[in-house]
Design a protein around this motif. Structure first.
Motif, PDB file in Angstrom:
ATOM      1  N   THR A 250     -14.252  -1.778   5.958  1.00  0.00           N
ATOM      2  CA  THR A 250     -15.214  -0.597   6.502  1.00  0.00           C
ATOM      3  C   THR A 250     -13.602   0.291   6.795  1.00  0.00           C
ATOM      4  O   THR A 250     -13.259   1.266   7.027  1.00  0.00           O
ATOM      5  CB  THR A 250     -15.586  -0.820   7.922  1.00  0.00           C
ATOM      6  N   ASP A 251     -12.212   0.138   7.922  1.00  0.00           N
ATOM      7  CA  ASP A 251     -11.621   0.203   8.144  1.00  0.00           C
ATOM      8  C   ASP A 251     -10.675   0.811   7.114  1.00  0.00           C
ATOM      9  O   ASP A 251      -9.846   2.130   6.814  1.00  0.00           O
ATOM     10  CB  ASP A 251     -10.574  -0.773   9.208  1.00  0.00           C
ATOM     11  N   ILE A 252     -10.247   0.385   5.759  1.00  0.00           N
ATOM     12  CA  ILE A 252      -9.654   0.600   5.024  1.00  0.00           C
ATOM     13  C   ILE A 252     -10.162   1.989   4.587  1.00  0.00           C
ATOM     14  O   ILE A 252     -10.068   3.058   3.986  1.00  0.00           O
ATOM     15  CB  ILE A 252      -9.330  -0.311   3.306  1.00  0.00           C
TER      16      ILE A 252
ATOM     17  N   SER B  73     -17.404  -5.143   2.311  1.00  0.00           N
ATOM     18  CA  SER B  73     -17.321  -6.793   1.629  1.00  0.00           C
ATOM     19  C   SER B  73     -15.904  -7.486   2.607  1.00  0.00           C
ATOM     20  O   SER B  73     -16.625  -8.529   3.365  1.00  0.00           O
ATOM     21  CB  SER B  73     -17.647  -7.162   0.908  1.00  0.00           C
ATOM     22  N   PHE B  74     -15.157  -6.732   2.364  1.00  0.00           N
ATOM     23  CA  PHE B  74     -13.931  -7.392   3.349  1.00  0.00           C
ATOM     24  C   PHE B  74     -13.696  -8.062   4.772  1.00  0.00           C
ATOM     25  O   PHE B  74     -14.394  -6.805   5.411  1.00  0.00           O
ATOM     26  CB  PHE B  74     -12.312  -6.202   2.971  1.00  0.00           C
TER      27      PHE B  74
ATOM     28  N   SER C 288       1.127  -0.929   0.746  1.00  0.00           N
ATOM     29  CA  SER C 288      -0.155   0.131   0.004  1.00  0.00           C
ATOM     30  C   SER C 288       0.803   1.482   0.458  1.00  0.00           C
ATOM     31  O   SER C 288       0.255   2.231  -0.248  1.00  0.00           O
ATOM     32  CB  SER C 288      -0.577  -0.107   1.400  1.00  0.00           C
ATOM     33  N   ALA C 289       2.509   1.290   0.813  1.00  0.00           N
ATOM     34  CA  ALA C 289       2.545   2.148   0.871  1.00  0.00           C
ATOM     35  C   ALA C 289       3.843   3.173  -0.659  1.00  0.00           C
ATOM     36  O   ALA C 289       3.974   3.552  -0.958  1.00  0.00           O
ATOM     37  CB  ALA C 289       3.846   1.894   1.621  1.00  0.00           C
ATOM     38  N   LYS C 290       3.681   1.787  -1.577  1.00  0.00           N
ATOM     39  CA  LYS C 290       3.584   2.134  -2.633  1.00  0.00           C
ATOM     40  C   LYS C 290       2.651   2.278  -4.167  1.00  0.00           C
ATOM     41  O   LYS C 290       2.688   2.688  -4.607  1.00  0.00           O
ATOM     42  CB  LYS C 290       4.716   0.863  -3.646  1.00  0.00           C
ATOM     43  N   GLY C 291       1.233   2.669  -3.433  1.00  0.00           N
ATOM     44  CA  GLY C 291      -0.225   2.321  -3.886  1.00  0.00           C
ATOM     45  C   GLY C 291      -0.706   1.222  -4.761  1.00  0.00           C
ATOM     46  O   GLY C 291      -0.954   1.136  -5.808  1.00  0.00           O
ATOM     47  N   TYR C 292       0.591  -0.126  -4.757  1.00  0.00           N
ATOM     48  CA  TYR C 292       0.260  -0.908  -4.867  1.00  0.00           C
ATOM     49  C   TYR C 292      -0.688  -1.960  -3.909  1.00  0.00           C
ATOM     50  O   TYR C 292      -0.804  -2.492  -2.800  1.00  0.00           O
ATOM     51  CB  TYR C 292       0.512  -2.485  -4.123  1.00  0.00           C
ATOM     52  N   VAL C 293      -2.696  -1.813  -4.398  1.00  0.00           N
ATOM     53  CA  VAL C 293      -3.666  -2.827  -3.709  1.00  0.00           C
ATOM     54  C   VAL C 293      -4.267  -3.437  -4.002  1.00  0.00           C
ATOM     55  O   VAL C 293      -3.659  -3.601  -5.574  1.00  0.00           O
ATOM     56  CB  VAL C 293      -4.865  -1.632  -2.829  1.00  0.00           C
ATOM     57  N   ASN C 294      -4.546  -4.502  -3.698  1.00  0.00           N
ATOM     58  CA  ASN C 294      -5.958  -4.525  -4.426  1.00  0.00           C
ATOM     59  C   ASN C 294      -6.994  -4.551  -5.348  1.00  0.00           C
ATOM     60  O   ASN C 294      -6.764  -3.325  -5.474  1.00  0.00           O
ATOM     61  CB  ASN C 294      -6.321  -6.222  -4.145  1.00  0.00           C
ATOM     62  N   GLU C 295      -7.094  -4.821  -6.914  1.00  0.00           N
ATOM     63  CA  GLU C 295      -8.171  -4.306  -7.841  1.00  0.00           C
ATOM     64  C   GLU C 295      -9.422  -3.723  -7.482  1.00  0.00           C
ATOM     65  O   GLU C 295      -9.761  -2.413  -7.866  1.00  0.00           O
ATOM     66  CB  GLU C 295      -8.306  -5.254  -8.821  1.00  0.00           C
ATOM     67  N   ASP C 296     -10.391  -4.301  -6.318  1.00  0.00           N
ATOM     68  CA  ASP C 296     -11.440  -3.656  -5.487  1.00  0.00           C
ATOM     69  C   ASP C 296     -11.193  -2.095  -4.632  1.00  0.00           C
ATOM     70  O   ASP C 296     -11.756  -1.429  -4.937  1.00  0.00           O
ATOM     71  CB  ASP C 296     -11.845  -4.429  -4.755  1.00  0.00           C
ATOM     72  N   ILE C 297     -10.137  -2.351  -3.883  1.00  0.00           N
ATOM     73  CA  ILE C 297      -9.772  -1.096  -3.293  1.00  0.00           C
ATOM     74  C   ILE C 297      -9.152   0.167  -4.212  1.00  0.00           C
ATOM     75  O   ILE C 297      -9.063   1.364  -4.419  1.00  0.00           O
ATOM     76  CB  ILE C 297      -8.804  -1.179  -2.956  1.00  0.00           C
ATOM     77  N   ARG C 298      -8.443  -0.302  -5.540  1.00  0.00           N
ATOM     78  CA  ARG C 298      -7.917   0.080  -6.658  1.00  0.00           C
ATOM     79  C   ARG C 298      -9.493   0.769  -7.200  1.00  0.00           C
ATOM     80  O   ARG C 298      -9.463   1.811  -7.561  1.00  0.00           O
ATOM     81  CB  ARG C 298      -6.225   0.050  -7.550  1.00  0.00           C
ATOM     82  N   ASN C 299     -10.504   0.072  -7.730  1.00  0.00           N
ATOM     83  CA  ASN C 299     -11.223   0.553  -8.509  1.00  0.00           C
ATOM     84  C   ASN C 299     -11.500   1.284  -7.475  1.00  0.00           C
ATOM     85  O   ASN C 299     -12.707   2.468  -7.852  1.00  0.00           O
ATOM     86  CB  ASN C 299     -12.445  -0.175  -8.655  1.00  0.00           C
ATOM     87  N   LEU C 300     -12.437   1.865  -6.045  1.00  0.00           N
ATOM     88  CA  LEU C 300     -12.890   2.457  -5.668  1.00  0.00           C
ATOM     89  C   LEU C 300     -11.931   4.374  -5.654  1.00  0.00           C
ATOM     90  O   LEU C 300     -12.741   4.969  -5.837  1.00  0.00           O
ATOM     91  CB  LEU C 300     -13.097   1.935  -4.094  1.00  0.00           C
ATOM     92  N   ILE C 301     -10.476   3.784  -4.859  1.00  0.00           N
ATOM     93  CA  ILE C 301     -10.146   5.674  -5.194  1.00  0.00           C
ATOM     94  C   ILE C 301     -10.032   5.688  -6.083  1.00  0.00           C
ATOM     95  O   ILE C 301     -10.856   7.231  -6.435  1.00  0.00           O
ATOM     96  CB  ILE C 301      -8.785   5.228  -4.688  1.00  0.00           C
ATOM     97  N   ILE C 302      -9.874   5.786  -7.729  1.00  0.00           N
ATOM     98  CA  ILE C 302      -9.864   5.931  -8.646  1.00  0.00           C
ATOM     99  C   ILE C 302     -11.588   6.364  -9.112  1.00  0.00           C
ATOM    100  O   ILE C 302     -11.300   7.016  -9.744  1.00  0.00           O
ATOM    101  CB  ILE C 302      -9.745   4.824  -9.609  1.00  0.00           C
ATOM    102  N   SER C 303     -13.105   5.811  -8.906  1.00  0.00           N
ATOM    103  CA  SER C 303     -13.668   6.093  -8.821  1.00  0.00           C
ATOM    104  C   SER C 303     -14.083   7.054  -7.809  1.00  0.00           C
ATOM    105  O   SER C 303     -15.436   8.034  -8.222  1.00  0.00           O
ATOM    106  CB  SER C 303     -14.778   4.305  -8.868  1.00  0.00           C
ATOM    107  N   LEU C 304     -13.699   7.364  -7.027  1.00  0.00           N
ATOM    108  CA  LEU C 304     -14.012   8.538  -6.145  1.00  0.00           C
ATOM    109  C   LEU C 304     -13.560   9.673  -6.849  1.00  0.00           C
ATOM    110  O   LEU C 304     -14.088  10.398  -7.272  1.00  0.00           O
ATOM    111  CB  LEU C 304     -13.234   8.401  -4.827  1.00  0.00           C
TER     112      LEU C 304
END
Length: 323
Positions: free
Chosen positions: A288-290, A281-282, A247-263
């Motif tokens: 929820t914490d993420i 749902s994780f 995460s420190a490098k911006g590497y996250v799973n595709e659902d988290i990446r899709n969420l921040i990009i969609s924001l």
């Protein structure tokens, strides 16, 4: 078993012969520690692709395959072999998945404020562990407003209250003391990925994407993130340590990446809601914490760079900066 996709960086690593043992086995994931102390995850088809992971075709559960902790695993260019079970995972048909941050989106504008409000409402109704933190931040920073519900109290929160606030203040001010402050909070909470760690992952990945959105030097975000995770060895679980490092490098799973990009992109409100639900749902509370970390970082950035309650008081100069 046949691999559907493989992390691009992991594929490069597999050009060298590796061995390993299984670290942990779940219905939807098998984690492996390699002989060079790497950490690889094998996923079922219904899970989002992730850094250093391999996702399999047609496999929905690993429970029926009798894979257990500490089993030997061999890695070759074309397959992975669970020696004790004589199970092979064929890799030659796997698509490459790039874990790097994606900055090719079309930037959103006013819809972002609506999306942040949707995220806020979700966290409010979820009774997030971090609601008291967000209220406290609202008291300290005029341009960061708190949840309207002032009664949301969690007894666990008091234990880590001041340490977490000092960490957030260092995060806002880009203070190098964040390295020591991170050591005092990382690993707090239960499970494979403790709540504080999930929250910090949301903060770190959001800072990278929001730096790009606001034309801020991304290297500065990466520098601060690297300080946060510089001295976490032995302070949290192995799974969480790997997640923090990525995460420190911006590497996250595709659902988290899709969420921040969609924001921050011109993605529709409805698609944003779908992405929010996927991350929510994780696990028991990890999603929820993420989201709490993403909401906190996003709110801080938008209030700081466009002013007021997500920009109600933004100046013409700041409008032009957004565009």
């Amino acid at each position: 078993m046949i691999a559907e996709s493989i992390c691009k960086e992991l594929k490069i690593k597999l050009n060298n012969n590796l061995t390993g043992i299984t670290h942990s086995v779940f219905e939807n994931a098998v984690n492996i520690i390699t002989n060079d102390n790497g950490f690889i995850t094998i996923l079922t088809i219904d899970k989002p692709m992730a850094p250093y992971a391999i996702k399999l075709f047609n496999i929905t559960s690993f429970i029926d395959y009798e894979i257990e902790k500490d089993m030997k695993v061999s890695f070759e260019n074309e397959y992975i072999w669970f020696e004790d079970l004589n199970i092979k995972i064929i890799l030659d048909k796997a698509q490459l998945w790039n874990p790097s941050p994606m900055f090719s989106y079309i930037k959103g504008k006013e819809d972002i404020l609506t999306k942040l409000s949707i995220m806020e409402k979700y966290l409010l109704h979820s009774k997030s562990f971090f609601q008291p933190l967000i209220n406290k931040l609202g008291q300290q920073y005029k341009w960061f407003e708190a949840f309207p519900n002032e009664d949301c109290i969690d007894e666990d929160y008091y234990f880590i209250n001041e340490r977490l606030l000092r960490f957030i203040n260092a995060f806002i001010q880009e203070d190098e003391s964040i390295k020591e402050l991170a050591k005092a909070i990382i690993g707090y909470g239960q499970g494979l990925t403790p709540s504080i760690d999930d929250f910090i992952c949301g903060l770190m990945v959001s800072r990278i994407y929001l730096s790009h959105y606001f034309y801020i030097d991304i290297d500065n975000a990466l520098r601060l993130n690297s300080l946060i995770i510089e001295d976490i060895e032995g302070r949290t679980t192995r799974v969480s340590k790997e997640m923090l490092k990525f995460s420190a490098k911006g590497y996250v799973n595709e659902d988290i990446r899709n969420l921040i990009i969609s924001l921050i992109s011109n993605t529709s409100i409805e698609d944003f809601k779908v992405n929010l639900k996927k991350v929510a749902s994780f696990g028991f509370s990890s999603g929820t914490d993420i989201i709490s970390g993403m909401y906190t970082c996003s709110s801080l950035f938008f209030n700081h760079y466009i002013g007021g309650r997500y920009g109600k008081c933004k100046t013409q100069h700041k409008k032009e900066h957004l565009l």
